[in-house]
Scaffold this motif. Sequence first.
Motif, PDB file in Angstrom:
ATOM      1  N   GLN A 177      13.632   6.013   6.508  1.00 10.46           N
ATOM      2  CA  GLN A 177      13.606   6.373   5.095  1.00 10.46           C
ATOM      3  C   GLN A 177      12.765   5.369   4.293  1.00 10.46           C
ATOM      4  OE1 GLN A 177      14.830   9.307   4.222  1.00 10.46           O
ATOM      5  NE2 GLN A 177      15.530   9.520   6.337  1.00 10.46           N
ATOM      6  N   LEU A 178      12.859   4.101   4.669  1.00 14.29           N
ATOM      7  CA  LEU A 178      12.074   3.047   4.022  1.00 14.29           C
ATOM      8  C   LEU A 178      10.578   3.310   4.203  1.00 14.29           C
ATOM      9  CD1 LEU A 178      12.152   0.001   2.813  1.00 14.29           C
ATOM     10  CD2 LEU A 178      11.706  -0.620   5.183  1.00 14.29           C
ATOM     11  N   LYS A 179      10.165   3.596   5.434  1.00 15.60           N
ATOM     12  CA  LYS A 179       8.752   3.861   5.715  1.00 15.60           C
ATOM     13  C   LYS A 179       8.251   5.058   4.920  1.00 15.60           C
ATOM     14  CE  LYS A 179       8.910   1.931  10.341  1.00 15.60           C
ATOM     15  NZ  LYS A 179       8.942   2.231  11.781  1.00 15.60           N
ATOM     16  N   GLU A 180       9.049   6.110   4.866  1.00 20.82           N
ATOM     17  CA  GLU A 180       8.651   7.305   4.122  1.00 20.82           C
ATOM     18  C   GLU A 180       8.550   7.019   2.629  1.00 20.82           C
ATOM     19  OE1 GLU A 180       7.466  11.221   3.475  1.00 20.82           O
ATOM     20  OE2 GLU A 180       7.483   9.992   5.275  1.00 20.82           O
ATOM     21  N   ARG A 181       9.505   6.264   2.105  1.00 21.42           N
ATOM     22  CA  ARG A 181       9.508   5.931   0.675  1.00 21.42           C
ATOM     23  C   ARG A 181       8.267   5.133   0.314  1.00 21.42           C
ATOM     24  NH1 ARG A 181      13.886   5.285  -2.992  1.00 21.42           N
ATOM     25  NH2 ARG A 181      13.034   4.536  -4.947  1.00 21.42           N
ATOM     26  N   VAL A 182       7.934   4.134   1.116  1.00 24.48           N
ATOM     27  CA  VAL A 182       6.758   3.303   0.851  1.00 24.48           C
ATOM     28  C   VAL A 182       5.487   4.139   0.977  1.00 24.48           C
ATOM     29  CG1 VAL A 182       5.388   1.386   1.771  1.00 24.48           C
ATOM     30  CG2 VAL A 182       7.849   1.115   1.433  1.00 24.48           C
ATOM     31  N   ARG A 183       5.441   5.015   1.971  1.00 23.11           N
ATOM     32  CA  ARG A 183       4.258   5.845   2.198  1.00 23.11           C
ATOM     33  C   ARG A 183       3.984   6.782   1.026  1.00 23.11           C
ATOM     34  NH1 ARG A 183       2.777  10.659   3.853  1.00 23.11           N
ATOM     35  NH2 ARG A 183       4.829  11.520   4.228  1.00 23.11           N
ATOM     36  N   THR A 184       5.042   7.302   0.404  1.00 23.62           N
ATOM     37  CA  THR A 184       4.875   8.308  -0.651  1.00 23.62           C
ATOM     38  C   THR A 184       5.056   7.749  -2.064  1.00 23.62           C
ATOM     39  OG1 THR A 184       7.210   8.947  -0.518  1.00 23.62           O
ATOM     40  CG2 THR A 184       5.647  10.146   0.888  1.00 23.62           C
ATOM     41  N   ALA A 185       5.297   6.460  -2.184  1.00 21.16           N
ATOM     42  CA  ALA A 185       5.610   5.862  -3.492  1.00 21.16           C
ATOM     43  C   ALA A 185       4.413   5.847  -4.423  1.00 21.16           C
ATOM     44  CB  ALA A 185       6.115   4.442  -3.304  1.00 21.16           C
ATOM     45  N   GLY A 186       4.711   6.098  -5.672  1.00 17.32           N
ATOM     46  CA  GLY A 186       3.710   5.947  -6.713  1.00 17.32           C
ATOM     47  C   GLY A 186       3.856   4.579  -7.365  1.00 17.32           C
ATOM     48  N   PRO A 187       2.954   4.229  -8.256  1.00 12.72           N
ATOM     49  CA  PRO A 187       2.997   2.909  -8.895  1.00 12.72           C
ATOM     50  C   PRO A 187       4.232   2.696  -9.778  1.00 12.72           C
ATOM     51  CG  PRO A 187       1.229   4.253  -9.811  1.00 12.72           C
ATOM     52  CD  PRO A 187       1.804   5.014  -8.667  1.00 12.72           C
ATOM     53  N   ALA A 188       4.891   3.770 -10.195  1.00 15.30           N
ATOM     54  CA  ALA A 188       6.073   3.633 -11.056  1.00 15.30           C
ATOM     55  C   ALA A 188       7.362   3.443 -10.254  1.00 15.30           C
ATOM     56  CB  ALA A 188       6.209   4.861 -11.959  1.00 15.30           C
ATOM     57  N   ASP A 189       7.286   3.499  -8.936  1.00 17.32           N
ATOM     58  CA  ASP A 189       8.472   3.347  -8.090  1.00 17.32           C
ATOM     59  C   ASP A 189       8.752   1.854  -7.899  1.00 17.32           C
ATOM     60  OD1 ASP A 189      10.383   3.213  -6.026  1.00 17.32           O
ATOM     61  OD2 ASP A 189       9.581   4.992  -5.032  1.00 17.32           O
ATOM     62  N   GLU A 190       9.618   1.320  -8.744  1.00 20.66           N
ATOM     63  CA  GLU A 190       9.891  -0.128  -8.730  1.00 20.66           C
ATOM     64  C   GLU A 190      10.498  -0.601  -7.417  1.00 20.66           C
ATOM     65  OE1 GLU A 190      12.026  -1.457 -12.184  1.00 20.66           O
ATOM     66  OE2 GLU A 190      10.764  -0.277 -13.519  1.00 20.66           O
ATOM     67  N   ASP A 192       6.102  -5.737  -1.855  1.00 24.08           N
ATOM     68  CA  ASP A 192       5.879  -7.150  -2.192  1.00 24.08           C
ATOM     69  C   ASP A 192       6.677  -8.078  -1.286  1.00 24.08           C
ATOM     70  OD1 ASP A 192       4.191  -6.319  -4.205  1.00 24.08           O
ATOM     71  OD2 ASP A 192       5.646  -6.666  -5.819  1.00 24.08           O
ATOM     72  N   THR A 193       7.929  -7.739  -1.028  1.00 26.98           N
ATOM     73  CA  THR A 193       8.787  -8.578  -0.195  1.00 26.98           C
ATOM     74  C   THR A 193       8.270  -8.643   1.233  1.00 26.98           C
ATOM     75  OG1 THR A 193      10.721  -8.083  -1.553  1.00 26.98           O
ATOM     76  CG2 THR A 193      11.144  -8.905   0.673  1.00 26.98           C
ATOM     77  N   LEU A 194       7.856  -7.524   1.780  1.00 28.85           N
ATOM     78  CA  LEU A 194       7.391  -7.507   3.168  1.00 28.85           C
ATOM     79  C   LEU A 194       6.002  -8.115   3.331  1.00 28.85           C
ATOM     80  CD1 LEU A 194       8.786  -4.082   4.369  1.00 28.85           C
ATOM     81  CD2 LEU A 194       9.740  -6.371   4.718  1.00 28.85           C
ATOM     82  N   ARG A 195       5.232  -8.149   2.277  1.00 30.10           N
ATOM     83  CA  ARG A 195       3.900  -8.795   2.340  1.00 30.10           C
ATOM     84  C   ARG A 195       4.021 -10.309   2.322  1.00 30.10           C
ATOM     85  NH1 ARG A 195       0.342  -5.099  -1.691  1.00 30.10           N
ATOM     86  NH2 ARG A 195      -0.133  -3.498  -0.180  1.00 30.10           N
ATOM     87  N   MET A 196       5.056 -10.817   1.677  1.00 34.97           N
ATOM     88  CA  MET A 196       5.236 -12.254   1.541  1.00 34.97           C
ATOM     89  C   MET A 196       5.712 -12.850   2.866  1.00 34.97           C
ATOM     90  SD  MET A 196       7.629 -14.431  -1.079  1.00 34.97           S
ATOM     91  CE  MET A 196       7.166 -13.378  -2.415  1.00 34.97           C
ATOM     92  N   SER A 197       5.055 -13.876   3.315  1.00 34.38           N
ATOM     93  CA  SER A 197       5.452 -14.573   4.529  1.00 34.38           C
ATOM     94  C   SER A 197       6.520 -15.604   4.202  1.00 34.38           C
ATOM     95  CB  SER A 197       4.232 -15.266   5.141  1.00 34.38           C
ATOM     96  OG  SER A 197       4.641 -16.164   6.143  1.00 34.38           O
TER      97      SER A 197
END
Length: 98
Positions: free
Chosen positions: A68-81, A88-93
């Motif tokens: 569900q996480l992968k699908e949400r990120v794949r289909t998210a628009g810029p307004a999806d906080e 942002d969290t997964l990009r941060m090392s």
Amino acid sequence: MKQMDIPENRVVKINYENADLSRPVKDLRPVVWVDEQGYSCILGPDPQEGIIGTGSSVDAALADWEQQLKERVRTAGPADELAQYVIDTLRMSKDDVW
């Protein structure tokens, strides 16, 4: 980010440092709980706005949550906080220290 309130006696304790867990589970720490249908886990304030997974076991609920996480990120628009928080969290090392 606001997390859904789950009664403490229904929450399943997860060791988020367990090497067998995926990076998204370790970094985002969705709450897992027991309900009438089995197990559920969520990241977010409620099932309508959050990312939720279900299954007959903790592992199945976490696996469904990751899908569900992968699908949400794949289909998210810029307004999806929430999706933006996930990205942002997964990009941060963990090695990024200011």
